[in-house]
Scaffold this active site. Structure first.
Site, PDB file in Angstrom:
ATOM      1  N   ASP A 141       0.723  -1.259   0.028  1.00 14.45           N
ATOM      2  CA  ASP A 141       0.041   0.094  -0.138  1.00 14.45           C
ATOM      3  C   ASP A 141       0.777   1.136  -0.117  1.00 14.45           C
ATOM      4  O   ASP A 141       1.843   1.148   0.687  1.00 14.45           O
ATOM      5  CB  ASP A 141      -0.739  -0.243   1.046  1.00 14.45           C
ATOM      6  CG  ASP A 141      -1.967   1.144   1.104  1.00 14.45           C
ATOM      7  OD1 ASP A 141      -3.148   0.867   0.525  1.00 14.45           O
ATOM      8  OD2 ASP A 141      -1.789   2.132   1.760  1.00 14.45           O
ATOM      9  N   GLU A 166      -4.650   2.504  -4.295  1.00 15.25           N
ATOM     10  CA  GLU A 166      -3.262   2.668  -3.980  1.00 15.25           C
ATOM     11  C   GLU A 166      -2.521   1.188  -3.485  1.00 15.25           C
ATOM     12  O   GLU A 166      -1.524   1.164  -3.109  1.00 15.25           O
ATOM     13  CB  GLU A 166      -2.787   3.577  -3.131  1.00 15.25           C
ATOM     14  CG  GLU A 166      -2.947   3.613  -1.636  1.00 15.25           C
ATOM     15  CD  GLU A 166      -4.490   4.016  -1.289  1.00 15.25           C
ATOM     16  OE1 GLU A 166      -5.435   3.915  -2.291  1.00 15.25           O
ATOM     17  OE2 GLU A 166      -4.685   4.543  -0.210  1.00 15.25           O
ATOM     18  N   ASP A 214      -2.023  10.274  -9.824  1.00 15.05           N
ATOM     19  CA  ASP A 214      -1.988   9.180 -10.864  1.00 15.05           C
ATOM     20  C   ASP A 214      -0.570   8.827 -11.179  1.00 15.05           C
ATOM     21  O   ASP A 214      -0.159   7.705 -11.153  1.00 15.05           O
ATOM     22  CB  ASP A 214      -2.844   9.500 -12.179  1.00 15.05           C
ATOM     23  CG  ASP A 214      -4.337   9.471 -11.812  1.00 15.05           C
ATOM     24  OD1 ASP A 214      -4.648   8.839 -10.829  1.00 15.05           O
ATOM     25  OD2 ASP A 214      -5.085  10.020 -12.689  1.00 15.05           O
ATOM     26  N   ASN A 221      -2.551  13.298  -3.069  1.00 12.94           N
ATOM     27  CA  ASN A 221      -3.945  13.484  -3.786  1.00 12.94           C
ATOM     28  C   ASN A 221      -4.308  14.993  -3.379  1.00 12.94           C
ATOM     29  O   ASN A 221      -4.554  15.821  -4.157  1.00 12.94           O
ATOM     30  CB  ASN A 221      -5.162  12.545  -4.040  1.00 12.94           C
ATOM     31  CG  ASN A 221      -4.928  11.498  -4.978  1.00 12.94           C
ATOM     32  OD1 ASN A 221      -4.429  11.655  -5.960  1.00 12.94           O
ATOM     33  ND2 ASN A 221      -5.784  10.354  -4.459  1.00 12.94           N
ATOM     34  N   HIS A 225      -5.244  15.053  -8.153  1.00 13.80           N
ATOM     35  CA  HIS A 225      -5.395  13.901  -8.601  1.00 13.80           C
ATOM     36  C   HIS A 225      -4.397  13.401  -9.896  1.00 13.80           C
ATOM     37  O   HIS A 225      -3.982  11.960  -9.977  1.00 13.80           O
ATOM     38  CB  HIS A 225      -6.786  13.336  -9.042  1.00 13.80           C
ATOM     39  CG  HIS A 225      -7.461  13.487  -7.713  1.00 13.80           C
ATOM     40  ND1 HIS A 225      -8.396  14.522  -7.287  1.00 13.80           N
ATOM     41  CD2 HIS A 225      -7.981  12.424  -6.997  1.00 13.80           C
ATOM     42  CE1 HIS A 225      -9.038  14.128  -6.231  1.00 13.80           C
ATOM     43  NE2 HIS A 225      -8.746  12.726  -6.079  1.00 13.80           N
TER      44      HIS A 225
END
Lengths: 322, 166
Positions: free
Chosen positions: A196, A239, A213, A204, A209
């Site tokens: 994770d 994630e 990404d 974010n 965002h």
């Protein structure tokens, strides 16, 4: 060359990459000469086989031609049997077969087509007719080629994560199951790593965002570089990533997870003009078909991941017992 | 390399066929002479040339191959019939049928077809009856075609044009 005719210059479409090579299987030297001469003047790359067995050998090559002109009667392996072999192989991409022969009986024609030929040309064949029939073959091969590309694209979309290019959740679980069956057969074990990206929500919220990404894309790239070539990396959700390491013991899976962790903290990710430091937490488990199930192993890796998070993140925790 | 089809200094096979006969015997018309000396199966080089898309060089090469291959085919066919090897007899006769048919020598192509059928049905006594006249007719045709091809090649040498034959 024929007067006024340059190679590939009759105003007809050129052979496409999928079918610019033609295999001519013909035992008769005279017809070999005629076919080679015409085909080359039309811009095809011609490979010639003097009998069916040699043609079959050529068809085993990786870059074998897709357009085949086969004589019916040949020594060693005749055109009909060669046709059948090609079709039985059911290879992809498709190979277009034009059967050429001096046999002119309707029953022969039916036999030829039933053996798998796509088209049929009687000797003495006409130059323009041969050319037109080859163009038909090429058109079909081009369509086939496009269809294969679409199929491949769909397969890719169905099994891969659109953002990171890793396996998607359902594909990585399928692969885990496949590895489980193999391990059950060979008595081996599989390493399972649940990862994770730490504080991803914060990434974010802070950088947007789009930057988030880019962080996920880079994290996935580093994971793929850190694992062995036959290990499998999939995006499990958000994630979270899952790594499946076939033929692996507890120590090896920990080493692998640690390599991934180091690859993340090693240097920040540059995204949208910002330098973003990233780390991952990892939980590892061993899937041994004689001792536990896929579900057990995934739950164990998840529990270990939870512990890694709880105990400060940026670390690898192994489940107990392993 | 000049294209023999477009080079007026290179005598064509058709012209060579005319030269060989001298008197024009066997002409169907001025543009399509036919080799048809006594006892020789008629062959129309013009028709073959047309079939080859007007490519004179290819016609010479094809004739050369034909003249070289037919004696081998005939020897193989005789051997196959004598050894009662039906598959080989059928295959070789089939090749001759195809080649003669392509060159437009219908009479002999039909003869080869009949021999092919004899091979297919393993009728060796029947094949032995058909074979000698077929061999003789084919030998006469080869001799006639060989002379034509030779004249064509010699004329090309005299005219200084590069020939297609070695």
């Amino acid at each position: 060359m024929i007067k006024g005719e340059e190679p590939q210059s009759l105003g007809l479409e050129q052979p496409g990459p999928a079918c610019d090579r033609v295999l001519v299987a013909e035992d008769d030297a005279m017809f070999r000469k005629i076919l080679r001469s015409w085909l080359e003047s039309w811009g095809y790359q011609v490979t010639v086989a003097e009998d069916g067995a040699r043609a079959w050998q050529i068809l085993q090559e990786i870059r074998a031609p897709h357009l085949l002109i086969l004589d019916w009667i040949m020594p060693n392996l005749n055109g009909i049997d060669l046709c059948r072999r090609v079709r039985e192989r059911a290879s992809s991409p498709y190979q277009y077969i034009l059967l050429v022969t001096a046999k002119d009986d309707k029953q022969d024609l039916v036999r030829g087509l039933e053996a798998g030929a796509d088209d049929y040309l009687s000797k003495p064949f006409d130059r323009n007719e041969l050319r037109a029939r080859l163009r038909t073959g090429r058109r079909i091969l081009t369509l086939q080629d496009e269809q294969l590309k679409v199929r491949e694209e769909l397969r890719l979309q169905a099994t891969h994560d659109g953002l990171t290019g890793t396996w998607n959740r359902s594909a990585i679980l399928d692969l885990l199951h496949r590895e489980y069956e193999l391990a059950a057969r060979y008595g081996s074990a599989i390493g399972v790593i649940m990862l994770d990206v730490d504080h991803f929500k914060k990434v974010n919220d802070t950088y947007g965002h789009l930057a988030g990404d880019l962080v996920l894309i880079e994290a996935a790239r580093r994971m793929q570089q850190a694992v062995r070539s036959y290990d499998l990396v999939g995006r499990y959700g958000g994630e979270e990533f899952l790594v499946v390491s076939p033929d692996c013991d507890k120590v090896q899976v920990q080493v692998c997870a640690e390599r991934i962790r180091l690859a993340m903290e090693e240097r920040p990710v540059l995204a949208q003009g910002s330098s973003i430091a990233i780390t991952v937490s990892a939980g590892t488990a061993i899937l041994a078909p004689r001792l536990n199930t896929e579900k057990d192993a995934l739950a164990a890796a998840d529990t270990a991941l939870y512990r890694a998070k709880r105990e400060g993140r940026n670390q690898v925790v192994s489940c107990d017992p392993g | 390399m000049p294209n023999p089809a477009s080079d007026p200094s290179v005598p064509s096979v058709i012209e060579a066929a005319t030269l060989q006969r001298g008197d024009g015997v066997g002409h169907q018309n001025d543009t399509e002479p036919e080799i048809a000396a006594a006892g020789v199966a008629p062959w129309n080089p013009g028709q073959t040339l047309e079939r080859l898309g007007g490519d004179e060089k290819l016609l010479h090469e094809v004739m050369e191959i034909f003249l070289e291959e037919v004696p081998k085919h005939l020897a193989g066919l005789r051997k196959a019939i004598l050894q009662q090897d039906a598959e080989s007899a059928e295959r070789i006769a089939h090749s001759l049928h195809g080649e003669l048919g392509y060159l437009g020598i219908a009479e002999l192509s039909q003869g080869a077809r009949e021999l092919e059928e004899k091979g297919r049905t393993s009728d060796f006594p029947g094949a032995l009856v058909l074979l000698p006249p077929f061999e003789a007719a084919l030998a006469r045709l080869l001799s006639s075609m060989g002379a034509t091809q030779k004249i064509g090649s010699e004329e090309r040498l005299t005219s200084g044009s590069p020939g297609v034959s070695p």
